[in-house]
Design an enzyme around this catalytic site. Structure first.
Site, PDB file in Angstrom:
ATOM      1  N   GLY A   1       0.839  -1.194   0.000  1.00 33.27           N
ATOM      2  CA  GLY A   1       0.000   0.000   0.000  1.00 33.27           C
ATOM      3  C   GLY A   1       0.872   1.241   0.000  1.00 33.27           C
ATOM      4  O   GLY A   1       2.026   1.200   0.446  1.00 33.27           O
TER       5      GLY A   1
ATOM      6  N   GLN B   1       3.183  10.066   0.959  1.00 31.29           N
ATOM      7  CA  GLN B   1       4.454   9.353   1.093  1.00 31.29           C
ATOM      8  C   GLN B   1       5.405   9.642  -0.071  1.00 31.29           C
ATOM      9  O   GLN B   1       6.597   9.373   0.028  1.00 31.29           O
ATOM     10  CB  GLN B   1       4.210   7.838   1.191  1.00 31.29           C
TER      11      GLN B   1
ATOM     12  N   CYS C   1       6.050   0.405   7.426  1.00 34.83           N
ATOM     13  CA  CYS C   1       5.680   1.548   6.594  1.00 34.83           C
ATOM     14  C   CYS C   1       6.881   1.980   5.766  1.00 34.83           C
ATOM     15  O   CYS C   1       7.983   2.090   6.302  1.00 34.83           O
ATOM     16  CB  CYS C   1       5.213   2.694   7.495  1.00 34.83           C
ATOM     17  N   LEU C   2       6.638   2.230   4.466  1.00 42.70           N
ATOM     18  CA  LEU C   2       7.741   2.668   3.606  1.00 42.70           C
ATOM     19  C   LEU C   2       8.326   3.993   4.090  1.00 42.70           C
ATOM     20  O   LEU C   2       9.469   4.308   3.791  1.00 42.70           O
ATOM     21  CB  LEU C   2       7.257   2.831   2.157  1.00 42.70           C
TER      22      LEU C   2
ATOM     23  N   HIS D   1      -4.402   1.838   7.746  1.00 43.59           N
ATOM     24  CA  HIS D   1      -3.011   2.325   7.751  1.00 43.59           C
ATOM     25  C   HIS D   1      -2.813   3.345   6.626  1.00 43.59           C
ATOM     26  O   HIS D   1      -2.271   4.433   6.852  1.00 43.59           O
ATOM     27  CB  HIS D   1      -2.050   1.133   7.579  1.00 43.59           C
ATOM     28  N   GLU D   2      -3.263   2.990   5.411  1.00 49.32           N
ATOM     29  CA  GLU D   2      -3.060   3.888   4.263  1.00 49.32           C
ATOM     30  C   GLU D   2      -3.847   5.177   4.413  1.00 49.32           C
ATOM     31  O   GLU D   2      -3.329   6.262   4.151  1.00 49.32           O
ATOM     32  CB  GLU D   2      -3.441   3.191   2.954  1.00 49.32           C
TER      33      GLU D   2
ATOM     34  N   HIS E   1      -2.510   7.958   6.556  1.00 42.76           N
ATOM     35  CA  HIS E   1      -1.522   8.839   5.919  1.00 42.76           C
ATOM     36  C   HIS E   1      -2.179  10.102   5.369  1.00 42.76           C
ATOM     37  O   HIS E   1      -1.557  11.157   5.309  1.00 42.76           O
ATOM     38  CB  HIS E   1      -0.823   8.115   4.760  1.00 42.76           C
TER      39      HIS E   1
END
Ligand code: ZN
Length: 180
Positions: free
Chosen positions: A41, A46, A95-96, A137-138, A141
Site C-alpha cells: 500500500g 508518502q 511503513c515505507l 493504515h493507508e 496517511h
C-alpha cells in the site's frame, strides 16, 4: 518520517483533476514506487503529494508478510471509512516512510470503505481482518497520522532485524503488515 508532508492532512482531489496528466503521472509514479519497494500500500503524501489518494495491492499466496488474500491494485480517491464492528485485532505494521521498524497496532477489523476510482465512479468495499488494517493504515496517511502514533504498548516497537529474530519466532502465525 520527519518530513512535514507526512504530518499534514491531505486535501481532497477535485473531480476534474482525475483526468489530468499530473494525476496520471502521480499514480504511475506511485505504482512504480509500490512495486520497487515490494509494498502492499502507498498513500500520496508518502511521495510528497498532499492529496487524498492511496493505493493498495496485495499479491496472493505466500509473501514476506505471510499468507495473504489477493487484492488487485485498487486506487482510492477521497476515501472514507465507516467502522462496521469496533472489535479490534493487532498486526505488526511496517511503513515505507518508516524504514526498518515494525510496530504492533490494534485496529477495528470490519470496515466499509467508500471512495472514487480514477474515472470518478463511486465505489464501496467491505474489508475484514488484515485488509481492514491495511486500508486504515493507508488512509491514516491522508490525515497526517503514522502507525507509530497508534502503538499502545511502546515495548512492541522493534527494528526489522530484531522483529524477525525475536518476535516472528515467538508469535507463531501472528501476521505482519503495512506498506513496507
Ligand atoms: Zn505507511
Amino acid at each position: 518520517m520527519g518530513h512535514p508532508v507526512l504530518r499534514r492532512p491531505a486535501r481532497p482531489l477535485r473531480p476534474e483533476e482525475l483526468t489530468s496528466d499530473r494525476l496520471h503521472r502521480l499514480v504511475a509514479d506511485m505504482v512504480d514506487t509500490l512495486h520497487d519497494y515490494g509494498g502492499i500500500g502507498l498513500a500520496a503524501p508518502q511521495v510528497g503529494e498532499s492529496v487524498r489518494l492511496a493505493m493498495i495491492e496485495i499479491p496472493g499466496g505466500p509473501t514476506r508478510y505471510g499468507e495473504l488474500d489477493h487484492m488487485p491494485l485498487t486506487v482510492c480517491v477521497n476515501p472514507e471509512i465507516e467502522i462496521v464492528d469496533e472489535t479490534a485485532a493487532g498486526y505488526w505494521e511496517g511503513c515505507l516512510s518508516i524504514p526498518g521498524l515494525r510496530g504492533f497496532v490494534e485496529r477495528p477489523q470490519h470496515i466499509r470503505v467508500a471512495y472514487l476510482d480514477l474515472k470518478g465512479e463511486r465505489c464501496e468495499i467491505e474489508a475484514r481482518g488484515f485488509l481492514a488494517t491495511v486500508f486504515q493504515h493507508e488512509f491514516d496517511h491522508l490525515d497526517g497520522r503514522l502507525f507509530v502514533d497508534r502503538i499502545q504498548d511502546p515495548t512492541r516497537l522493534a527494528f526489522e532485524e530484531e522483529f524477525a529474530r525475536y518476535v516472528l519466532s515467538s508469535e507463531d502465525g501472528e501476521s505482519v503488515d503495512g506498506d513496507s
